[in-house]
Design an enzyme around this catalytic site. Structure first.
Site, PDB file in Angstrom:
ATOM      1  N   TYR A  96       0.828  -1.207   0.000  1.00 13.35           N
ATOM      2  CA  TYR A  96       0.000   0.000   0.000  1.00 13.35           C
ATOM      3  C   TYR A  96       0.864   1.260   0.000  1.00 13.35           C
ATOM      4  CZ  TYR A  96      -4.019  -2.963   1.019  1.00 13.35           C
ATOM      5  OH  TYR A  96      -5.000  -3.908   0.953  1.00 13.35           O
ATOM      6  N   LYS A 103       4.273 -14.361   5.173  1.00 13.14           N
ATOM      7  CA  LYS A 103       4.512 -15.282   4.051  1.00 13.14           C
ATOM      8  C   LYS A 103       6.016 -15.355   3.841  1.00 13.14           C
ATOM      9  CE  LYS A 103       3.056 -17.762   0.509  1.00 13.14           C
ATOM     10  NZ  LYS A 103       2.289 -19.026   0.621  1.00 13.14           N
ATOM     11  N   ASP A 119      -1.546 -18.470   4.126  1.00 10.10           N
ATOM     12  CA  ASP A 119      -2.518 -19.372   3.470  1.00 10.10           C
ATOM     13  C   ASP A 119      -3.091 -20.370   4.472  1.00 10.10           C
ATOM     14  OD1 ASP A 119       0.210 -19.792   3.249  1.00 10.10           O
ATOM     15  OD2 ASP A 119       0.110 -20.956   1.406  1.00 10.10           O
ATOM     16  N   ASP A 176      -5.686  -6.624   5.684  1.00  9.26           N
ATOM     17  CA  ASP A 176      -6.893  -6.134   5.008  1.00  9.26           C
ATOM     18  C   ASP A 176      -7.799  -7.319   4.666  1.00  9.26           C
ATOM     19  OD1 ASP A 176      -8.593  -4.330   3.875  1.00  9.26           O
ATOM     20  OD2 ASP A 176      -7.361  -3.896   2.129  1.00  9.26           O
TER      21      ASP A 176
END
Ligand code: NAD
Length: 336
Positions: free
Chosen positions: A123, A172, A205, A229
């Protein structure tokens, strides 16, 4: 008298903002609302989605209640929400998701807090096409050590103050070895300073699947911007949908309170939007400024209306003829 900037917002924003203002007034909190316009509404009026008077007002009040703002998809002006978070360095986005009795949902007794880093990574707005023919595009996600430190520390301190037992760090780092790796390294170091709080980390995930399978195993989640988000919308889905999910954007010198949901153009102007998410954001704001009793009263009134289930908007009861305004009036009646 508290001075607060009010940005009613786009789409369903003005109708749910007016319920929030009415309920807060009915709860006896004196607020001098400085009403300003941003987003599409401001484009139409001032040809600028973020006019100077909005920034000036927040600089003066240090506090805003903000309705959702439309951001054009793919092209057009950049997100005003992101611009506000960057302008006031609102680095922490706190998004609680908890169950209300009477609300149809997959789970009962969910009580999650998501703390999302709010200024960095994908972002940050560093993106471009690599050539004029747009044969490829790049978005650069910047994660800094200091940015990671302050958000993870905020999360652990929040956990300590609010007696949360466990923090789950979501990342991640198996694939994003640098950005994810740095965030995880910092998070593990800060976790060691809070031995009384249980700490774990999970890959995004697996985390998404685990939250759907059994959200009760989580307490407070801290993660980077994009994952936060997405997971916060997922969390709101676990407790009955976006109509009940508030959020707080917190910085050192200002705070902006808003619903997790967007401007919902599909239902705008129909008096069917659920006003609770923005109202509950107002409750977070009242707690932030020390109006604890009024905040508790409003939350109890919302819970009572939801529990009865007769004066709720159709996202909560598809057969309901009750609209945004009427649900707001019922919440005011329930203020004890
Ligand atoms: P959305 O959150 O506006 O809507 C998603 C779905 O949830 C829609 O079906 C909508 O009708 C429903 N919904 C949302 N709020 C509701 C409410 N209060 N009561 C009942 N149903 C509700 O997401 P979107 O359609 O993907 O986005 C619309 C616009 O909002 C986009 O321009 C997006 O950029 C913007 N947006 C803004 C914010 C913000 O201001 N913080 C957040 C998310 C999206």
């Amino acid at each position: 008298m508290h001075k607060v900037t009010l940005i009613p917002g786009d789409g369903i924003g003005p109708s749910i903002a007016s319920v929030a203002v009415e309920v807060i007034r009915a709860a006896g909190v004196e607020v001098d609302w400085q009403r300003v316009e941003a987003g599409m509404t401001a484009i139409d009026k001032y040809k600028d989605p973020l006019p100077q008077n909005v920034l000036d007002s927040i600089r003066e009040t240090h506090l805003a209640l903000k309705g959702p703002l439309t951001t054009p998809v793919g092209s057009g002006f950049r997100s005003v929400n992101v611009a506000l978070r960057k302008e006031f360095d609102l680095y922490s986005n706190v998004r609680p998701a908890h169950s209300f009795e009477g609300v149809p949902s997959r789970y009962k007794d969910v009580d999650l807090i998501i703390v999302r880093e709010n200024t960095e990574e994908f972002y940050a707005g560093i993106e471009h096409y690599i050539d004029p023919s747009r044969s490829a595009a790049e978005t650069i996600g910047v994660v800094t050590r200091s940015g990671s430190e302050r958000i993870v520390r905020y999360a652990y301190e929040y956990a300590r103050t609010h007696r949360r037992k466990k923090v789950t760090v979501v990342h991640k780092a198996n694939i994003l070895k640098y950005t994810g790796g740095l965030f995880l390294e910092v998070a593990r170091k800060i976790a060691s300073e809070f031995p009384e709080i249980k700490s774990e980390d999970k890959i995004i995930d697996n985390m998404a699947m685990q939250m759907v399978l059994n959200p009760h195993q989580f307490d407070l989640i801290v993660t980077t911007n994009l994952f936060g988000d997405i997971l916060s919308d997922l969390a709101s889905g676990l407790v009955g949908g976006l109509g009940l999910a508030p959020g707080a954007n917190i910085g050192y010198t200002a705070a902006i309170f808003e619903a997790v949901h967007g401007s919902a153009p599909d239902i705008a102007g129909k008096n069917i939007a659920n006003p609770c998410a923005l109202l509950l954001a107002g409750v977070l704001m009242l707690r932030h400024i020390g109006e604890i009793e009024a905040a508790d009263r409003i939350e109890r009134a919302v819970a009572a209306v939801l529990r009865e289930g007769t004066h709720v908007t159709r996202d909560l009861n598809s057969a309901s003829p009750v609209g945004t305004v009427e649900m707001g009036q019922e919440i005011i009646r329930k203020l004890a």
